[in-house]
Each structure stands twice: as structure tokens, then as C-alpha cells.
Design an enzyme around this catalytic site. Structure first.
Site, PDB file in Angstrom:
ATOM      1  N   LYS A   1      13.811 -12.747  -0.703  1.00  0.00           N
ATOM      2  CA  LYS A   1      13.152 -13.702   0.198  1.00  0.00           C
ATOM      3  C   LYS A   1      14.065 -14.913   0.351  1.00  0.00           C
ATOM      4  O   LYS A   1      14.624 -15.406  -0.635  1.00  0.00           O
ATOM      5  CB  LYS A   1      11.834 -14.112  -0.463  1.00  0.00           C
ATOM      6  CG  LYS A   1      10.940 -14.926   0.395  1.00  0.00           C
ATOM      7  CD  LYS A   1       9.949 -14.053   1.124  1.00  0.00           C
ATOM      8  CE  LYS A   1       9.248 -14.868   2.191  1.00  0.00           C
ATOM      9  NZ  LYS A   1       9.171 -14.176   3.463  1.00  0.00           N
TER      10      LYS A   1
ATOM     11  N   ASP B   1       2.129  -1.645  -9.023  1.00  0.00           N
ATOM     12  CA  ASP B   1       1.459  -2.691  -8.230  1.00  0.00           C
ATOM     13  C   ASP B   1       0.002  -2.791  -8.672  1.00  0.00           C
ATOM     14  O   ASP B   1      -0.625  -1.771  -8.951  1.00  0.00           O
ATOM     15  CB  ASP B   1       1.516  -2.345  -6.727  1.00  0.00           C
ATOM     16  CG  ASP B   1       1.395  -3.587  -5.844  1.00  0.00           C
ATOM     17  OD1 ASP B   1       0.428  -4.347  -6.039  1.00  0.00           O
ATOM     18  OD2 ASP B   1       2.258  -3.793  -4.981  1.00  0.00           O
TER      19      ASP B   1
ATOM     20  N   PRO C   1       0.802  -1.237   0.000  1.00  0.00           N
ATOM     21  CA  PRO C   1       0.000   0.000   0.000  1.00  0.00           C
ATOM     22  C   PRO C   1       0.834   1.285   0.000  1.00  0.00           C
ATOM     23  O   PRO C   1       0.276   2.369  -0.084  1.00  0.00           O
ATOM     24  CB  PRO C   1      -0.798  -0.115   1.302  1.00  0.00           C
ATOM     25  CG  PRO C   1       0.092  -0.908   2.211  1.00  0.00           C
ATOM     26  CD  PRO C   1       0.829  -1.885   1.336  1.00  0.00           C
ATOM     27  N   GLY C   2       2.186   1.160   0.119  1.00  0.00           N
ATOM     28  CA  GLY C   2       2.971   2.379  -0.074  1.00  0.00           C
ATOM     29  C   GLY C   2       3.937   2.763   1.024  1.00  0.00           C
ATOM     30  O   GLY C   2       4.383   3.901   1.076  1.00  0.00           O
ATOM     31  N   GLY C   3       4.305   1.814   1.876  1.00  0.00           N
ATOM     32  CA  GLY C   3       5.254   2.136   2.956  1.00  0.00           C
ATOM     33  C   GLY C   3       6.605   2.616   2.430  1.00  0.00           C
ATOM     34  O   GLY C   3       7.193   3.549   2.968  1.00  0.00           O
TER      35      GLY C   3
HETATM   36  C1  LIG Z   1       5.308  -6.895   0.692  1.00  0.00           C
HETATM   37  S1  LIG Z   1       4.209  -6.047  -0.339  1.00  0.00           S
HETATM   38  C2  LIG Z   1       4.961  -4.511  -0.555  1.00  0.00           C
HETATM   39  C3  LIG Z   1       4.798  -3.595   0.618  1.00  0.00           C
HETATM   40  C4  LIG Z   1       5.291  -2.195   0.323  1.00  0.00           C
HETATM   41  N1  LIG Z   1       6.730  -2.155   0.092  1.00  0.00           N
HETATM   42  C5  LIG Z   1       4.971  -1.257   1.462  1.00  0.00           C
HETATM   43  O1  LIG Z   1       5.896  -0.790   2.120  1.00  0.00           O
HETATM   44  O2  LIG Z   1       3.797  -0.963   1.674  1.00  0.00           O
HETATM   45  C6  LIG Z   1       4.489  -6.791  -1.874  1.00  0.00           C
HETATM   46  C7  LIG Z   1       3.661  -6.175  -3.000  1.00  0.00           C
HETATM   47  O3  LIG Z   1       4.155  -6.692  -4.218  1.00  0.00           O
HETATM   48  C8  LIG Z   1       3.071  -6.762  -5.120  1.00  0.00           C
HETATM   49  N2  LIG Z   1       3.449  -7.643  -6.224  1.00  0.00           N
HETATM   50  C9  LIG Z   1       3.684  -8.982  -6.183  1.00  0.00           C
HETATM   51  N3  LIG Z   1       4.001  -9.424  -7.428  1.00  0.00           N
HETATM   52  C10 LIG Z   1       3.966  -8.337  -8.240  1.00  0.00           C
HETATM   53  C11 LIG Z   1       4.212  -8.145  -9.635  1.00  0.00           C
HETATM   54  N4  LIG Z   1       4.542  -9.166 -10.422  1.00  0.00           N
HETATM   55  N5  LIG Z   1       4.079  -6.905 -10.132  1.00  0.00           N
HETATM   56  C12 LIG Z   1       3.749  -5.862  -9.333  1.00  0.00           C
HETATM   57  N6  LIG Z   1       3.499  -5.987  -8.029  1.00  0.00           N
HETATM   58  C13 LIG Z   1       3.614  -7.206  -7.485  1.00  0.00           C
HETATM   59  C14 LIG Z   1       1.915  -7.226  -4.277  1.00  0.00           C
HETATM   60  O4  LIG Z   1       0.694  -6.845  -4.874  1.00  0.00           O
HETATM   61  C15 LIG Z   1       2.173  -6.512  -2.954  1.00  0.00           C
HETATM   62  O5  LIG Z   1       1.437  -5.322  -2.866  1.00  0.00           O
END
Ligand SMILES: C[S@@+](CC[C@H](N)C(=O)[O-])C[C@H]1O[C@@H](n2cnc3c(N)ncnc32)[C@H](O)[C@@H]1O
EC number: 2.1.1.186
Length: 355
Positions: free
Chosen positions: A301, A236, A218-220
Site C-alpha cells: 500500500k 483470514d 473472500p478469495g479472488g
Molecule cells: C483486500 S482484502 C483481500 C482480497 C483478496 N485478495 C481477494 O482477492 O478476494 C484484504 C484481506 O486481508 C484481511 N486481513 C487484514 N489483516 C489481516 C491479518 N492480520 N491477518 C489475516 N488477514 C488479514 C482482511 O480480513 C481482508 O479480507
């Protein structure tokens, strides 16, 4: 000293030990490791009497991935008289090099945290005595550490201040910014603090820079970039926090990060996508080799097993591709405090800056 105590996140003792053993061997320091899973520390015991002292003086702490803090220390001191801990530990202090202060720390485990109060009060009482006796000298280059396993079992040692973590327990504690849309925000902030010296922030993390955040919702992380007055393209399929969109500094594209290509190169690309590490490293390498970004911070990961070999494999792939493309760069990786089953990697193409 031949004992090298390594602090780590509980559960990562094997990685910590494997990494240090390998680096020590490269320096001709041989030994074996002792560890207990989930204890929050590992021990490297060198066959050379001064192996641990040599390690903290010749290896670079900043190169270590899984180690939060390290100290060259004496073997475990057990059954210390709890009626007179200071008197019982005092004779052991004399073997240490000159130190500037004393930190008494527990392991980062549930049991350890229960000892925090004891460590604080014992640490300040012992420091006072050591200062009065002239054992602690403000200008000394080393810090004395006592790692408390219980009220009567201690590792006592030292580390050069300039080649160690500057935070108690090797943990950088950050305050969660209330306006940030997710707790992940602290990962990027910690990464910046860890990888980029404060006096260089104005150069690398400055106002007006352009950034791409892959897997942004969501944008952290985007919040951190916006907070530094950067302009961010957030990739995203998930929704971004409305408060961020209202800043006018964020463009949100619902695209797949693995196929998205920027129209022009950016200063920063960050990526917090949870996917196979080999898939993520290929994507990161492509961005760097193509010159789509100058600098990146991303998460890898970790698999359930073979975590250290996997990290080496991924970082080795990136380095090989960058070397073959003739690109100058610096790379560093760390298992940060805010990381769990992942590590954070920083890569900067230095050719862009002529460095
Ligand atoms: C751990 S969360 C990110 C949290 C973000 N960094 C924050 O601080 O709010 C991982 C994000 O990666 C996105 N995601 C996973 N695979 C993706 C892809 N192939 N393309 C774009 N976004 C992707 C997911 O929708 C998810 O919102």
C-alpha cells in the site's frame, strides 16, 4: 531525440518522473521533468540531444515501477492542421528510426478516453498511408507512437518493441472471470502475466503446487491459485467464498497473518493485506529469509505522500536482508493497471531452482 514521454496512471506523474530521472542519471543521462498532475503522463527532457533515444535503448523497461509505457519523442507538435493531419505530421515521421507499426493513443484520463475513437480511426488511416509509402516495415525493431493530447496536439515518437509494454496505452486488459469471488482476482492474474513470461508458466504456476494466501477473503487470489490446480491455505478472519471451499483445494484458517507460520515450506505465498508497507515488507522478508516460500507476489500500500521514497525504502529493506542472508533472488515491482494506491511486488528465491 531528447524528449522521453512516460505514460502512467493519472495521479502518479511525480513518481513516474522521479523514478525515470533517477535511473537516467545513473546512466549519465541528465535532464529535467515536466508534468501536470492527473494528466496521465510525464515528460523527461534530456540536456543531451539523443538522451531519450539513449534511455529507451539502455534502461530496461521491465525495471520501471510507475511507468506504463515510454517513448522517445519530438517536442509537442501543436496546432496541427485538422483538415490534413496526415500531411502535416508526415514530415516529422522521417526523423524516426524504422518502425513496424503505428499506435495512436490518448492519455488514460476522462478526456483522453473520449478521444479513443478518434485515435483508432486516425491511427488506422495513418498506418495505411505509412505502409503504402514503405515507412512501416513489418520486421523493424521499433514501434511508432503518436500520443494525442487533442485533435491538433501530438507527441510523435518511437520505442524498441522488445523494451516496451506490448499493450496499447501500456494497459493489460483482462476479462473478469465470472466465477471469481472478487474483482481483486485480476490483480494476481495481471501480476503473473507481468512478472512471469508465458513460456515459464508451466514451471512456476503449475498444477499441484502448494500456496499460502495471506489476507485471502473472500478469495479472488485464492481462486486464481485454485484455477491453476494448486492447493491453498487461506489465512483470514473473514469468510471465504463457499464455491472455493467446495473445490476441496482450499484449507481456511482464521488466524492472524502476522503470526501464522506454515508447518512446511510452500511454493507460493501471496499477500493482499492492506496494512502499513513497512509492516508488510517485514512479514514478506521473514517468509523469504526463513525459506517458508520459494516465490511470492504481494501488494504494498502506498502512503499519501513520499510514495516513491517509501517504495525504495521498503524494497531496499528486503534486498538488504536477503543479501545479508546470502540468498539469491530476483525481485521486480510494478504499479499494475489493476493497482490503485498500491504496487505489486514479485520475489523469487532462485537458489531453490539452482538458477
Ligand atoms: C483486500 S482484502 C483481500 C482480497 C483478496 N485478495 C481477494 O482477492 O478476494 C484484504 C484481506 O486481508 C484481511 N486481513 C487484514 N489483516 C489481516 C491479518 N492480520 N491477518 C489475516 N488477514 C488479514 C482482511 O480480513 C481482508 O479480507
Amino acid at each position: 531525440m531528447n524528449h522521453l514521454l512516460l505514460y502512467c496512471r493519472p495521479g502518479f506523474e511525480k513518481e513516474c518522473a522521479a523514478e525515470v530521472r533517477e535511473l537516467c542519471e545513473q546512466q549519465g543521462i541528465y535532464g529535467y521533468c515536466k508534468l501536470e498532475e492527473n494528466s496521465g503522463y510525464a515528460l523527461f527532457v534530456s540536456h543531451q540531444p539523443d538522451g531519450a533515444s539513449l534511455a529507451v535503448e539502455t534502461l530496461q523497461f521491465h525495471d520501471l515501477i510507475f511507468v506504463r509505457q515510454w517513448i522517445a519523442c519530438l517536442p509537442l507538435l501543436e496546432s496541427i492542421n485538422t483538415e490534413d493531419r496526415i500531411g502535416s505530421l508526415m514530415p516529422h515521421v522521417s526523423g524516426l528510426p524504422q518502425c513496424n507499426e503505428l499506435w495512436v493513443e490518448p492519455a488514460d484520463t476522462t478526456d483522453g478516453r473520449e478521444m479513443q475513437r478518434f485515435c483508432n480511426s486516425f491511427g488506422s488511416a495513418f498506418s495505411q498511408v505509412l505502409r503504402k509509402q514503405g515507412v512501416l516495415q513489418r520486421k523493424a525493431a521499433n514501434r511508432m507512437h503518436i500520443f494525442a493530447l487533442s485533435g491538433s496536439s501530438f507527441y510523435i515518437g518511437y520505442v524498441p518493441v522488445a523494451n516496451s509494454a506490448p499493450w496499447p496505452m501500456g494497459i493489460m486488459r483482462l476479462k473478469f472471470p465470472n466465477q471469481a469471488p472478487s474483482r481483486s482476482t485480476l490483480k494476481l492474474e495481471e501480476a503473473w502475466h507481468w512478472f512471469i513470461p508465458e513460456q515459464q508458466w508451466h514451471h512456476y504456476i503449475s498444477s499441484g503446487k502448494r500456496a499460502v494466501d495471506l489476507g485471502a477473503a473472500p478469495g479472488g487470489w485464492t481462486w486464481q491459485l485454485v484455477n491453476q490446480n494448486m492447493f491453498v491455505t487461506a489465512i483470514d478472519n473473514g469468510p471465504m467464498a463457499e464455491s472455493l471451499m467446495q473445490t476441496g483445494q482450499v484449507k481456511h484458517l482464521t488466524e492472524d497473518a502476522f503470526t501464522y507460520q506454515p508447518h512446511k515450506p510452500c511454493d507460493w505465498m501471496v499477500c493482499d493485506i492492506v496494512d502499513k508497507p513497512t509492516r508488510v515488507i517485514k512479514l514478506m522478508t521473514r517468509w523469504l529469509v526463513e525459506g517458508w516460500c520459494r516465490e511470492t507476489i504481494f501488494n504494498l500500500k502506498l502512503p499519501m505522500k513520499q510514495r516513491y521514497p517509501e517504495v525504495k525504502h521498503c524494497l531496499g529493506y528486503l534486498q538488504q536482508e536477503m543479501d545479508s542472508a546470502g540468498i539469491h533472488y530476483r525481485i521486480a515491482a510494478k504499479h499494475l493497471y489493476h493497482d490503485r494506491e498500491e504496487i505489486t511486488v514479485h520475489v523469487r528465491r532462485s537458489d531453490h531452482y539452482g538458477q
